[in-house]
Design a protein around this motif. Structure first.
Motif: not given
Ligand code: SAH
Length: 357
Positions: A86-90, A125-128, A154-157
């Motif tokens: 999940n998002l928290e784990q990532i 987006a959360k990571i960026k 969303a920001g992926a490079d």
């Protein structure tokens, strides 16, 4: 021309004819490999110094709708415990990575429809937002052009999508009938057009591969001009139809890596986990054949045993800290050093171009 002359020609013209590639792959000797390694290493040192970029792989889902005959997490393998992070784990993986100097996070997974565009964009987006100085690389297989575009927005490079083989019959031999080389090629084209730094690549020694199919791969790579190339030996997995196939040759893998470096002097070229698995010295040897990237694992330790693309995958019991520490030591042993930074693709002044174009 003999093989030495072909390697010299590649170094000058960044192009070989199909028959010339076939000859090289069918007849290369240890001397040829060493010669290619020397040239490749010189080019890498000229363009990157002795800097090695590192990226952290977060294997965020092993659920996959595909049934690729080589892959340990193929749909019909019932012996794998399936998971999704999940998002928290990532985010926890990224936090541990960031603390240890990682500035690129690679989200890799099976083709898992649960990760809709909306969910992927939220994660990206959360990571960026949390790590604006970091790059996000995606490796989630085939999706629609719209999907790739949204995730880029969303920001992926960057995006890694190995073409696996540029020969249609070989592609069909490796994949279930629902998968088509033409679709893979369209995906790659879309990714590049959208603006991703895009990676293609292949497994060396996959069942059915030949000097002829490899020649097609090199011609495709030359034409596509990827920013990254992912290339490691094929390694069999016990729960796949290819369980009894021979593993790919380390020597041939190293030769190919060197040739890729010579053909595309600025390409980002990882010394892969598969290469490190096939040979204890594999990752160091990769660097000595022109590689400039290493990709340690950042996945939570408890899920790693369930992301076995092939048997005995290396590094499955290392934390983020241990993983990068080992890479650091390995690189120091051969006079290289890992650098903290995104390590983006940069095109040089007069390189990475065909002299005949
Ligand atoms: N689902 C994503 C990520 C796949 S895993 C995708 O399809 O792109 C990334 C790469 O691992 C694959 O592209 C394949 O080239 C490689 N791989 C899979 N099984 C392998 C095996 N048995 N030996 C070596 N490499 C393998």
């Amino acid at each position: 021309m003999n093989n030495r002359e072909l390697i010299e020609k590649l170094n000058k013209e960044h192009h070989l004819e199909r028959e010339e590639w076939v000859q090289l792959f069918a007849t290369f000797t240890e001397e040829d490999r060493k010669m290619a390694a020397e040239i490749a290493r010189e080019i890498a040192v000229r363009n990157f110094g002795k800097d090695i970029y590192f990226r952290g792989i977060v294997e965020f889902t092993n659920i996959c709708k595909n049934d690729c005959k080589y892959c340990g997490i193929r749909k019909s393998n019932v012996n794998v415990a399936r998971y999704r992070l999940n998002l928290e784990q990532i985010m926890a993986c990224c936090a541990a990575g960031y603390e240890n100097g990682f500035r690129t996070f690679v989200l890799q997974g099976g083709e898992d429809a649960w990760f809709t565009d909306e969910r992927m964009c939220e994660i990206i987006a959360k990571i960026k937002e949390s790590y604006p100085d970091c790059a996000v690389t995606l490796s989630l297989g085939e999706r629609s052009r719209e999907s790739y575009a949204k995730m880029f927005e969303a920001g992926a490079d960057r995006y890694l999508l190995r073409h696996e083989t540029a020969d249609e019959a070989h592609y069909e031999y490796l994949h279930p009938s629902a998968m088509k080389l033409s679709n893979r090629m369209q995906c790659l084209k879309a990714l590049k057009e959208i603006g991703y730094q895009t990676g293609c690549g292949l497994m060396v020694g996959s069942p059915g591969q030949s000097p002829e199919t490899l020649a097609k791969d090199m011609l495709f790579i030359e034409e596509f001009q990827p920013q990254m190339i992912g290339m490691g030996p094929f390694l069999p997995h016990k729960d796949t139809p290819f369980r009894d196939e021979a593993k790919g040759s380390v020597k041939l893998t190293l030769f190919l890596l060197a040739l890729c470096r010579i053909m595309l002097p600025f390409v980002l070229l990882p010394s892969t986990t598969a290469l490190g698995t096939a040979d204890n010295d594999g990752r160091k040897q990769g660097v000595l054949h022109g590689c400039n990237v290493i990709m340690p694992n950042l996945s939570p330790e408890d899920v790693r045993k369930n992301y076995m693309l092939y048997d005995n995958k290396a590094g499955t019991n290392l934390t983020a800290k241990e993983g990068i520490q080992i890479v650091r030591e390995e690189m120091e042993e051969i006079g290289y050093h890992v650098v903290v930074g995104r390590g983006d693709f940069r095109k040089g002044k007069n390189n990475n171009e065909n002299s005949n174009s």
